[in-house]
Write a protein that holds these residues in place. Structure first.
Motif, PDB file in Angstrom:
ATOM      1  N   LEU A 182       3.705   6.016   9.992  1.00  0.00           N
ATOM      2  CA  LEU A 182       2.876   4.914   9.395  1.00  0.00           C
ATOM      3  C   LEU A 182       2.084   4.036  10.706  1.00  0.00           C
ATOM      4  O   LEU A 182       0.994   3.761  10.183  1.00  0.00           O
ATOM      5  CB  LEU A 182       4.007   3.873   9.036  1.00  0.00           C
TER       6      LEU A 182
ATOM      7  N   ILE B  66       3.515  -4.018   8.935  1.00  0.00           N
ATOM      8  CA  ILE B  66       4.524  -3.099   8.306  1.00  0.00           C
ATOM      9  C   ILE B  66       5.906  -4.261   8.283  1.00  0.00           C
ATOM     10  O   ILE B  66       6.228  -4.758   9.245  1.00  0.00           O
ATOM     11  CB  ILE B  66       4.952  -1.927   9.477  1.00  0.00           C
TER      12      ILE B  66
ATOM     13  N   ALA C 181       0.822  -1.183  -0.084  1.00  0.00           N
ATOM     14  CA  ALA C 181       0.052  -0.166   0.052  1.00  0.00           C
ATOM     15  C   ALA C 181       0.755   1.196   0.028  1.00  0.00           C
ATOM     16  O   ALA C 181       0.710   2.369  -0.740  1.00  0.00           O
ATOM     17  CB  ALA C 181      -0.941   0.041   1.266  1.00  0.00           C
ATOM     18  N   THR C 182       1.875   1.237   0.708  1.00  0.00           N
ATOM     19  CA  THR C 182       2.896   2.388   0.929  1.00  0.00           C
ATOM     20  C   THR C 182       4.309   1.992   1.195  1.00  0.00           C
ATOM     21  O   THR C 182       4.630   1.009   1.707  1.00  0.00           O
ATOM     22  CB  THR C 182       2.632   3.327   2.057  1.00  0.00           C
TER      23      THR C 182
ATOM     24  N   TYR D 177      -2.875  -0.237   7.758  1.00  0.00           N
ATOM     25  CA  TYR D 177      -2.047  -1.344   7.350  1.00  0.00           C
ATOM     26  C   TYR D 177      -2.075  -2.521   8.078  1.00  0.00           C
ATOM     27  O   TYR D 177      -2.470  -2.430   9.155  1.00  0.00           O
ATOM     28  CB  TYR D 177      -0.673  -0.645   7.345  1.00  0.00           C
ATOM     29  N   GLU D 178      -2.021  -3.565   7.378  1.00  0.00           N
ATOM     30  CA  GLU D 178      -2.013  -4.872   8.397  1.00  0.00           C
ATOM     31  C   GLU D 178      -1.009  -5.387   9.049  1.00  0.00           C
ATOM     32  O   GLU D 178      -1.068  -5.842  10.157  1.00  0.00           O
ATOM     33  CB  GLU D 178      -2.756  -5.957   7.221  1.00  0.00           C
TER      34      GLU D 178
END
Length: 232
Positions: free
Chosen positions: A30, A38, A9-10, A35-36
């Motif tokens: 972040l 990192i 995603a990022t 987000y699921e």
């Protein structure tokens, strides 16, 4: 390139030592995002033996200092251990034949240098115990603050350097400030910020993190999370 991969995603490029954004700042940006997980991908060659140890301890400390809203964090394997690394290395070597050779007949130019006027020195311990406790991250943060605050020319002027070992390993991470010779232990990014503001620029020892040479063994003290400068 990473941002174009499926399922990403990022993607944020950051630095584990000196450079901006730092790994810590990137992770904090972040934190709390949709987000699921990192994934930290260390593009470091060679990867030092203690890298995973100190980065894991640093991650735990940052999560403790900024609780809540953290997705799971995972660290990828060493890039040199990847099955794709050998052909990549071969392609770089083969591609070098197309690059121009470095000329050898250019006359050497003697450059002039200014003798630094800084009166202060900050040594950051890079011994085994300090590296395991996250000294690399502390060094990177100090260097970034030095650049942002223009410490080389601000106040008395400050020069920073790494040291192989400063002695009190059980107080890791350790740094020492001169000309006073003050030892600071259990140093975090917050401690660095206070040492810069209060000691380097204000001339006051930060007692929360300072350790005096008592002639007896000392243990690392716990500093309250809400401990801040009093301005006194």
């Amino acid at each position: 390139m990473a941002a174009l991969l499926q399922g990403v995603a990022t993607a944020v490029a950051c630095y584990s030592e000196q450079g901006q954004p730092s790994l810590r700042d990137a992770l904090l940006s972040l934190r709390g995002g949709p987000y699921e997980t990192i994934i930290v991908v260390p593009l470091v060659l060679p990867l030092e033996p203690g890298f995973l140890n100190w980065i894991t301890r640093s991650l735990k400390r940052w999560q403790s200092e900024h609780p809540g809203a953290w997705p799971p964090i995972r660290i990828s394997r060493d890039i040199a251990q990847s099955l794709h690394f050998e052909p990549l290395l071969g392609a770089l070597i083969n591609g070098a034949s197309a690059e121009p050779a470095i000329p050898t007949d250019d006359p050497v130019k003697l450059e002039g240098s200014l003798v630094p006027a800084q009166k202060r020195r900050v040594l950051v311990c890079e011994g085994g115990a300090c590296n395991a406790a996250g000294a690399h991250a502390i060094w990177g943060h100090l260097r970034n603050v030095q650049e942002n605050r223009k410490l080389r020319t601000t106040g008395d002027g400050t020069m920073t350097a790494k040291a192989t070992c400063l002695g009190p390993c059980n107080l890791a991470p350790v740094l020492q400030v001169f000309p006073e010779g003050t030892y600071y232990g259990g140093v975090t990014e917050t401690a660095v910020d206070r040492i810069v503001e209060e000691h380097l620029l204000g001339g006051r020892v930060v007692e929360d993190f300072a350790y005096q040479p008592t002639g007896r063994k000392q243990r690392l003290r716990l500093v309250p999370k809400n401990s801040t400068s009093t301005g006194e």
